[in-house]
Design a protein around this motif. Sequence first.
Motif, short mmCIF file in Angstrom:
data_model
loop_
_atom_site.label_atom_id
_atom_site.label_comp_id
_atom_site.label_asym_id
_atom_site.label_seq_id
_atom_site.Cartn_x
_atom_site.Cartn_y
_atom_site.Cartn_z
N SER A 45 -4.33 5.82 11.22
CA SER A 45 -4.67 4.46 11.60
C SER A 45 -4.71 4.27 13.10
N ASN A 86 -12.44 1.07 0.36
CA ASN A 86 -11.77 1.55 1.57
C ASN A 86 -12.75 1.79 2.70
N LEU A 90 -3.92 4.77 5.36
CA LEU A 90 -3.97 5.39 4.03
C LEU A 90 -5.37 5.39 3.45
N GLU A 145 -8.84 12.06 -1.17
CA GLU A 145 -8.16 12.64 -2.33
C GLU A 145 -8.91 12.34 -3.61
N ALA A 184 -7.36 8.67 3.69
CA ALA A 184 -6.64 9.74 2.99
C ALA A 184 -6.80 9.60 1.49
N ILE A 185 -6.63 8.37 1.00
CA ILE A 185 -6.77 8.14 -0.44
C ILE A 185 -8.21 8.39 -0.87
N ALA A 204 -2.62 10.95 5.73
CA ALA A 204 -1.96 9.73 5.27
C ALA A 204 -0.93 9.26 6.29
N PHE A 205 -0.90 7.99 6.58
CA PHE A 205 0.04 7.32 7.49
C PHE A 205 -0.19 7.67 8.95
N THR A 215 -2.38 0.94 7.79
CA THR A 215 -1.38 1.91 7.33
C THR A 215 -1.87 3.33 7.52
N TYR A 224 0.49 4.07 -2.74
CA TYR A 224 0.26 5.47 -2.42
C TYR A 224 1.24 6.36 -3.18
N SER A 232 0.83 -1.22 0.00
CA SER A 232 0.00 0.00 0.00
C SER A 232 0.86 1.26 0.00
N VAL A 233 2.03 1.20 0.64
CA VAL A 233 2.91 2.37 0.57
C VAL A 233 3.34 2.60 -0.87
#
Length: 477
Positions: A431, A374, A439, A446, A442-443, A427-428, A437, A315, A311-312
Amino acid sequence: MKMAKQSRAMPGPFSGLSVKIIMTIVIVILAVEVVIYLPSAAGYRTSWLDDRLRVGVVAARVLDAVPDAMNLPRMLTDRLLTSAGAQAIVYRHEGQSQLIELENAETPREAVTVDMRIRDPATQILGTLDTLFFGGDRIIRIVGEEIGQQERIVEILMSEAPLKAGLLGYSRNLLLLSLILAVITSAVLYVLVSRILILPIRRLTANMVGYRQAPENAALIVTPTARRDEIGIMEQELAAMETDIFSMLRQRRHLADLGLAVAKINHDLRNTLTSAQLLSDQVATLDDPKVQRLAPRLVQSMDRAVAFAQSVLDYGRQNVTPPRPVPVDLHLLLDEAAFDAGLVAHPAIRFVNAVPDAVSISVDPDQFARIFVNLLKNAREAFEANPNTVSPTLEVAIAETPESLTIAITDNGPGLPPRARENLFVAFEGSARPGGTGLGLAIARELTEAHGGKLAYVPQERGTRFEVTLPAATRVA
Ligand SMILES: Nc1ncnc2c1ncn2[C@@H]1O[C@H](COP(=O)(O)OP(=O)(O)OP(=O)(O)O)[C@@H](O)[C@H]1O
Ligand SMILES: [Mg+2]
């Protein structure tokens, strides 16, 4: 941050600010001189005429003193007249009048009367203009009275030429004086203004122009002087701004470098972990009871590690492409997302897709699937982490207003833990569950914003509610 790199040329010493200032000063001084000129020229003319009149009065007194003025010696009267610059003098008092005139003077043609008993400024200025424009070869009759003796009138007939010549000479001197004054004033002001204003401004301007070319060069940051006026403040603010930009740029570069390094490390890490994962899967099949006891945890840790690395990586890679919207059936999209989120035929959780059939919206299907997966996965994970929730239900519904279309994802689970609420959508950071994570949200936010929409957490008494709000125009059927 993109910067236009073209440079601006600095104006030369005779263009730009200084010339504008000097021109303004000269024009203002000359304008003031024009305004002052008329009254002062009128003053000059009046005193010139008064002088003649005074001589005339003296001559008249002499005439008065002798019993028989008519028979005065010719030579004497001529001298009197010449000394007054006059052609003839008339003296009137107590009803009589006496005249003396130059011997060979023909009787004056018509004469312009200048009455010195009228002394208001307007008349004097008009008279001055008259002399300047029409005077010259005319004869003037200066009329005045002896001071304090109203009934004694003196009239002097004389040529206007000397008056005009005097007036012209006076004007010339005044003009010359004004010019000298304007030059001196503007020179002094130029020096002052350029030392106080223009040079410091040019220094700042040159600095800005130079700094923009190479903002990563700290040597170009302006050094403020000790001034405490507006220019001083400008220097200090500019220095502060340039320092900020410098450190921001440096920070940005470092972050970009770091990001690149992280991506590389992460990539290798993921590959290594994937091999380890395969191994651990094989280890899990061994019969050894010890291995059997430890293997599931090992496999789970490996899975988590791989998922994290993946996932990192995602991202870092994701979302550089803008959404490509096509008409999508929302009900279907949500069913698919629920499947991907592991909600279909879930032993405990009831998933309710309350979106009617045939609601079509124009969005990027992949990106929207990611948003919903998500959100739904978060809810599933929350339920699974709290197995004693009473009849766990997750519902998706829509609401429409003339301006917007809202898709609400509501669950009756444990609600957001406080730690998650503080950094929601960061992001990061967001959690609050093991193996997360931080994310997902955040994703999702966005991606929603890239579609012109909003993703918001709506606080609930029980459970959790997220709302995806889209512009009404997103709805196509
Ligand atoms: N429906 C929900 N109910 C309870 N808590 C939730 C819910 N949705 C999100 N959260 C909390 O918000 C946190 C942040 O969610 P987010 O999706 O951003 O990250 P994550 O799920 O931890 O990690 P990732 O999704 O990247 O694997 C979660 O860790 C969880 O604690
Ligand atoms: Mg998540």
